[in-house]
Design an enzyme around this catalytic site. Structure first.
Site, PDB file in Angstrom:
ATOM      1  N   GLY A 175       0.840  -1.190   0.000  1.00 49.96           N
ATOM      2  CA  GLY A 175       0.000   0.000   0.000  1.00 49.96           C
ATOM      3  C   GLY A 175       0.876   1.241   0.000  1.00 49.96           C
ATOM      4  O   GLY A 175       0.489   2.304   0.496  1.00 49.96           O
ATOM      5  N   ASP A 215      -1.045  -7.621  -5.706  1.00 48.93           N
ATOM      6  CA  ASP A 215      -2.269  -7.667  -4.911  1.00 48.93           C
ATOM      7  C   ASP A 215      -1.941  -8.519  -3.690  1.00 48.93           C
ATOM      8  O   ASP A 215      -1.725  -9.731  -3.812  1.00 48.93           O
ATOM      9  CB  ASP A 215      -3.396  -8.305  -5.735  1.00 48.93           C
ATOM     10  CG  ASP A 215      -4.690  -8.449  -4.938  1.00 48.93           C
ATOM     11  OD1 ASP A 215      -4.664  -8.284  -3.703  1.00 48.93           O
ATOM     12  OD2 ASP A 215      -5.724  -8.753  -5.558  1.00 48.93           O
ATOM     13  N   VAL A 216      -1.923  -7.894  -2.522  1.00 52.87           N
ATOM     14  CA  VAL A 216      -1.431  -8.588  -1.321  1.00 52.87           C
ATOM     15  C   VAL A 216      -2.357  -9.706  -0.850  1.00 52.87           C
ATOM     16  O   VAL A 216      -1.990 -10.480   0.023  1.00 52.87           O
ATOM     17  CB  VAL A 216      -1.178  -7.596  -0.160  1.00 52.87           C
ATOM     18  CG1 VAL A 216      -0.048  -6.647  -0.509  1.00 52.87           C
ATOM     19  CG2 VAL A 216      -2.453  -6.851   0.227  1.00 52.87           C
ATOM     20  N   ASN A 275       0.842  -2.772   5.172  1.00 57.00           N
ATOM     21  CA  ASN A 275       0.038  -1.572   5.399  1.00 57.00           C
ATOM     22  C   ASN A 275      -1.159  -1.463   4.448  1.00 57.00           C
ATOM     23  O   ASN A 275      -2.136  -0.784   4.753  1.00 57.00           O
ATOM     24  CB  ASN A 275       0.949  -0.350   5.255  1.00 57.00           C
ATOM     25  CG  ASN A 275       0.170   0.921   5.071  1.00 57.00           C
ATOM     26  OD1 ASN A 275      -0.370   1.473   6.030  1.00 57.00           O
ATOM     27  ND2 ASN A 275       0.075   1.392   3.835  1.00 57.00           N
ATOM     28  N   TYR A 332     -14.304  -4.874   8.777  1.00 56.40           N
ATOM     29  CA  TYR A 332     -13.076  -4.101   9.028  1.00 56.40           C
ATOM     30  C   TYR A 332     -12.622  -4.249  10.485  1.00 56.40           C
ATOM     31  O   TYR A 332     -11.452  -4.530  10.762  1.00 56.40           O
ATOM     32  CB  TYR A 332     -13.343  -2.634   8.687  1.00 56.40           C
ATOM     33  CG  TYR A 332     -12.157  -1.722   8.847  1.00 56.40           C
ATOM     34  CD1 TYR A 332     -11.145  -1.681   7.892  1.00 56.40           C
ATOM     35  CD2 TYR A 332     -12.047  -0.874   9.946  1.00 56.40           C
ATOM     36  CE1 TYR A 332     -10.056  -0.830   8.033  1.00 56.40           C
ATOM     37  CE2 TYR A 332     -10.975  -0.021  10.094  1.00 56.40           C
ATOM     38  CZ  TYR A 332      -9.977  -0.001   9.133  1.00 56.40           C
ATOM     39  OH  TYR A 332      -8.906   0.847   9.288  1.00 56.40           O
ATOM     40  N   ALA A 363     -11.235  -7.753  11.003  1.00 60.89           N
ATOM     41  CA  ALA A 363      -9.924  -7.953  10.367  1.00 60.89           C
ATOM     42  C   ALA A 363      -8.818  -7.258  11.159  1.00 60.89           C
ATOM     43  O   ALA A 363      -7.733  -7.817  11.367  1.00 60.89           O
ATOM     44  CB  ALA A 363      -9.960  -7.418   8.936  1.00 60.89           C
ATOM     45  N   LYS A 364      -9.093  -6.045  11.614  1.00 60.99           N
ATOM     46  CA  LYS A 364      -8.056  -5.299  12.329  1.00 60.99           C
ATOM     47  C   LYS A 364      -7.788  -5.901  13.711  1.00 60.99           C
ATOM     48  O   LYS A 364      -6.644  -5.888  14.182  1.00 60.99           O
ATOM     49  CB  LYS A 364      -8.444  -3.825  12.440  1.00 60.99           C
ATOM     50  CG  LYS A 364      -8.497  -3.096  11.087  1.00 60.99           C
ATOM     51  CD  LYS A 364      -7.163  -3.140  10.363  1.00 60.99           C
ATOM     52  CE  LYS A 364      -7.125  -2.231   9.152  1.00 60.99           C
ATOM     53  NZ  LYS A 364      -5.868  -2.330   8.396  1.00 60.99           N
TER      54      LYS A 364
HETATM   55  N1  LIG Z   1      -6.639   6.647   7.232  1.00 58.05           N
HETATM   56  C1  LIG Z   1      -7.064   6.267   8.416  1.00 58.05           C
HETATM   57  O1  LIG Z   1      -7.746   7.008   9.117  1.00 58.05           O
HETATM   58  C2  LIG Z   1      -6.725   4.888   8.924  1.00 58.05           C
HETATM   59  C3  LIG Z   1      -7.067   4.581  10.254  1.00 58.05           C
HETATM   60  C4  LIG Z   1      -6.748   3.328  10.755  1.00 58.05           C
HETATM   61  C5  LIG Z   1      -6.129   2.394   9.954  1.00 58.05           C
HETATM   62  N2  LIG Z   1      -5.833   2.714   8.662  1.00 58.05           N
HETATM   63  C6  LIG Z   1      -5.177   1.685   7.873  1.00 58.05           C
HETATM   64  O2  LIG Z   1      -3.991   2.208   7.343  1.00 58.05           O
HETATM   65  C7  LIG Z   1      -3.663   1.512   6.133  1.00 58.05           C
HETATM   66  C8  LIG Z   1      -3.366   2.514   5.044  1.00 58.05           C
HETATM   67  O3  LIG Z   1      -4.516   3.297   4.863  1.00 58.05           O
HETATM   68  P1  LIG Z   1      -4.506   4.731   4.187  1.00 58.05           P
HETATM   69  O4  LIG Z   1      -5.415   5.570   4.981  1.00 58.05           O
HETATM   70  O5  LIG Z   1      -3.117   5.174   3.920  1.00 58.05           O
HETATM   71  O6  LIG Z   1      -5.288   4.346   2.847  1.00 58.05           O
HETATM   72  P2  LIG Z   1      -5.039   4.654   1.286  1.00 58.05           P
HETATM   73  O7  LIG Z   1      -6.283   4.217   0.618  1.00 58.05           O
HETATM   74  O8  LIG Z   1      -4.553   6.039   1.112  1.00 58.05           O
HETATM   75  O9  LIG Z   1      -3.853   3.671   0.941  1.00 58.05           O
HETATM   76  C9  LIG Z   1      -4.031   2.283   0.899  1.00 58.05           C
HETATM   77  C10 LIG Z   1      -3.228   1.734  -0.265  1.00 58.05           C
HETATM   78  O10 LIG Z   1      -3.343   0.308  -0.262  1.00 58.05           O
HETATM   79  C11 LIG Z   1      -3.505  -0.112  -1.606  1.00 58.05           C
HETATM   80  N3  LIG Z   1      -4.187  -1.395  -1.643  1.00 58.05           N
HETATM   81  C12 LIG Z   1      -5.471  -1.673  -1.299  1.00 58.05           C
HETATM   82  N4  LIG Z   1      -5.721  -2.970  -1.488  1.00 58.05           N
HETATM   83  C13 LIG Z   1      -4.585  -3.523  -1.952  1.00 58.05           C
HETATM   84  C14 LIG Z   1      -4.218  -4.832  -2.325  1.00 58.05           C
HETATM   85  N5  LIG Z   1      -5.102  -5.855  -2.285  1.00 58.05           N
HETATM   86  N6  LIG Z   1      -2.941  -5.070  -2.733  1.00 58.05           N
HETATM   87  C15 LIG Z   1      -2.048  -4.060  -2.784  1.00 58.05           C
HETATM   88  N7  LIG Z   1      -2.343  -2.782  -2.468  1.00 58.05           N
HETATM   89  C16 LIG Z   1      -3.601  -2.524  -2.048  1.00 58.05           C
HETATM   90  C17 LIG Z   1      -4.337   0.977  -2.257  1.00 58.05           C
HETATM   91  O11 LIG Z   1      -4.194   0.952  -3.662  1.00 58.05           O
HETATM   92  C18 LIG Z   1      -3.736   2.219  -1.628  1.00 58.05           C
HETATM   93  O12 LIG Z   1      -2.647   2.683  -2.392  1.00 58.05           O
HETATM   94  C19 LIG Z   1      -4.847   0.597   5.846  1.00 58.05           C
HETATM   95  O13 LIG Z   1      -4.534  -0.708   6.306  1.00 58.05           O
HETATM   96  C20 LIG Z   1      -5.957   1.201   6.671  1.00 58.05           C
HETATM   97  O14 LIG Z   1      -6.939   0.266   7.046  1.00 58.05           O
HETATM   98  C21 LIG Z   1      -6.107   3.947   8.127  1.00 58.05           C
END
Ligand SMILES: NC(=O)c1ccc[n+]([C@@H]2O[C@H](COP(=O)([O-])OP(=O)(O)OC[C@H]3O[C@@H](n4cnc5c(N)ncnc54)[C@H](O)[C@@H]3O)[C@@H](O)[C@H]2O)c1
Length: 252
Positions: free
Chosen positions: A12, A62-63, A89, A154, A157-158
């Site tokens: 990600g 794709d993870v 991530n 969600y 999973a978390k």
């Molecule tokens: N933004 C928040 O408030 C927040 C809060 C808690 C947790 N998170 C977690 O933080 C992590 C990053 O989130 P973010 O906010 O930066 O989101 P984001 O959407 O900006 O980035 C996530 C990235 O993961 C990539 N991705 C999604 N599915 C994928 C897959 N199957 N294979 C490869 N790449 C994939 C997407 O293309 C994207 O580039 C996530 O795990 C999210 O659940 C985010």
């Protein structure tokens, strides 16, 4: 240069927290594999790193797919000859109660937000064992500590990601492999861009004691510390960065 010469892979890595972490890792001297499902996003981050004078490669994967996970690890080792850390991530954040979502939606969320950590650990750990150690980081989230309404898949999973973090930490400490999770609260990223501002502000007023929005580079700073040798005795933990949300049930 807290990560000088380390080889670190971030999934990600093309957006939000992952992109900020890739750039921070490279600025601290690491060679970085930027992994994303959409290659162009990973390539844009690599370009930024190169413009800053750093070293990085972009990998499409794709993870949730075992073959892709194995390939991203193989490419990283072929390119950089070792792998010191992976940051799982990549994630999605679908909404819905159990009666609202389909089985396919449940599976997609659990596969990307949880199974991907299992796959990556499964295939990277033998390399880390052979090298004498390594670091695995996972992005969980505060919804993995306490569930949120309308976020059944969600939140599940978390929560699983946090206990998988602990399991890996326990099982591979003897191999000098550390595993930790980062639990962000509400971070400003493309993932949260769709949230309506009024709803967000109401949520933050009610639940976040520290005023202000958490930025992706503030999460990246924690990811730098946890990947660095400064954290060599830190494992099996879930680190919260949430402006104090988890400190109490009734804040506002
Ligand atoms: N933004 C928040 O408030 C927040 C809060 C808690 C947790 N998170 C977690 O933080 C992590 C990053 O989130 P973010 O906010 O930066 O989101 P984001 O959407 O900006 O980035 C996530 C990235 O993961 C990539 N991705 C999604 N599915 C994928 C897959 N199957 N294979 C490869 N790449 C994939 C997407 O293309 C994207 O580039 C996530 O795990 C999210 O659940 C985010």
């Amino acid at each position: 240069m807290r990560l000088k010469d380390k080889v670190l892979l971030v999934t990600g890595g093309g957006s939000g927290i992952g992109a900020a972490t890739c750039i921070a890792y490279a600025n601290e001297g690491a060679r970085v594999a930027v992994v994303n499902r959409t290659l162009s996003k990973a390539e844009a981050v690599v370009q930024t790193i190169h413009e800053n004078g750093g070293t990085a490669i972009a990998i499409q994967a794709d993870v949730a797919q075992s073959a892709d996970v194995q390939r991203m690890i193989t490419i990283t080792i072929e390119q950089f000859e070792r792998i010191d850390g992976v940051y799982n991530n990549a994630g999605i954040s679908p909404s819905g109660r159990v009666t609202d979502i389909t089985e396919a939606e449940w599976d997609e969320c659990l596969n990307i937000d949880l199974k991907a950590i299992f796959l990556c650990a499964k295939f990277v750990i033998p390399h880390m064992q052979a090298q004498g150690g390594g670091v695995i980081l996972n992005t969980a989230g505060t919804f993995g500590i306490r569930a949120a309404k309308n976020k059944a898949a969600y939140s599940t999973a978390k929560a699983g990601a946090i206990n998988l973090t602990r399991s890996i930490a326990l099982d591979y400490a003897e191999d000098n492999i550390r595993c930790n999770a980062i639990c962000p609260g509400f971070v400003v990223t493309p993932l949260t861009e769709g949230f309506d501002t009024a709803g967000r502000d109401e949520f933050l007023d009610q639940y976040q004691p520290l005023r202000g929005l958490i930025q992706a580079d503030e999460v990246a700073e924690m990811a730098v510390y946890l990947a660095s040798d400064a954290a060599k005795m830190v494992t099996g933990q879930a680190f919260v960065i949430d402006g104090g949300q988890q400190a109490g049930l009734f804040v506002g």
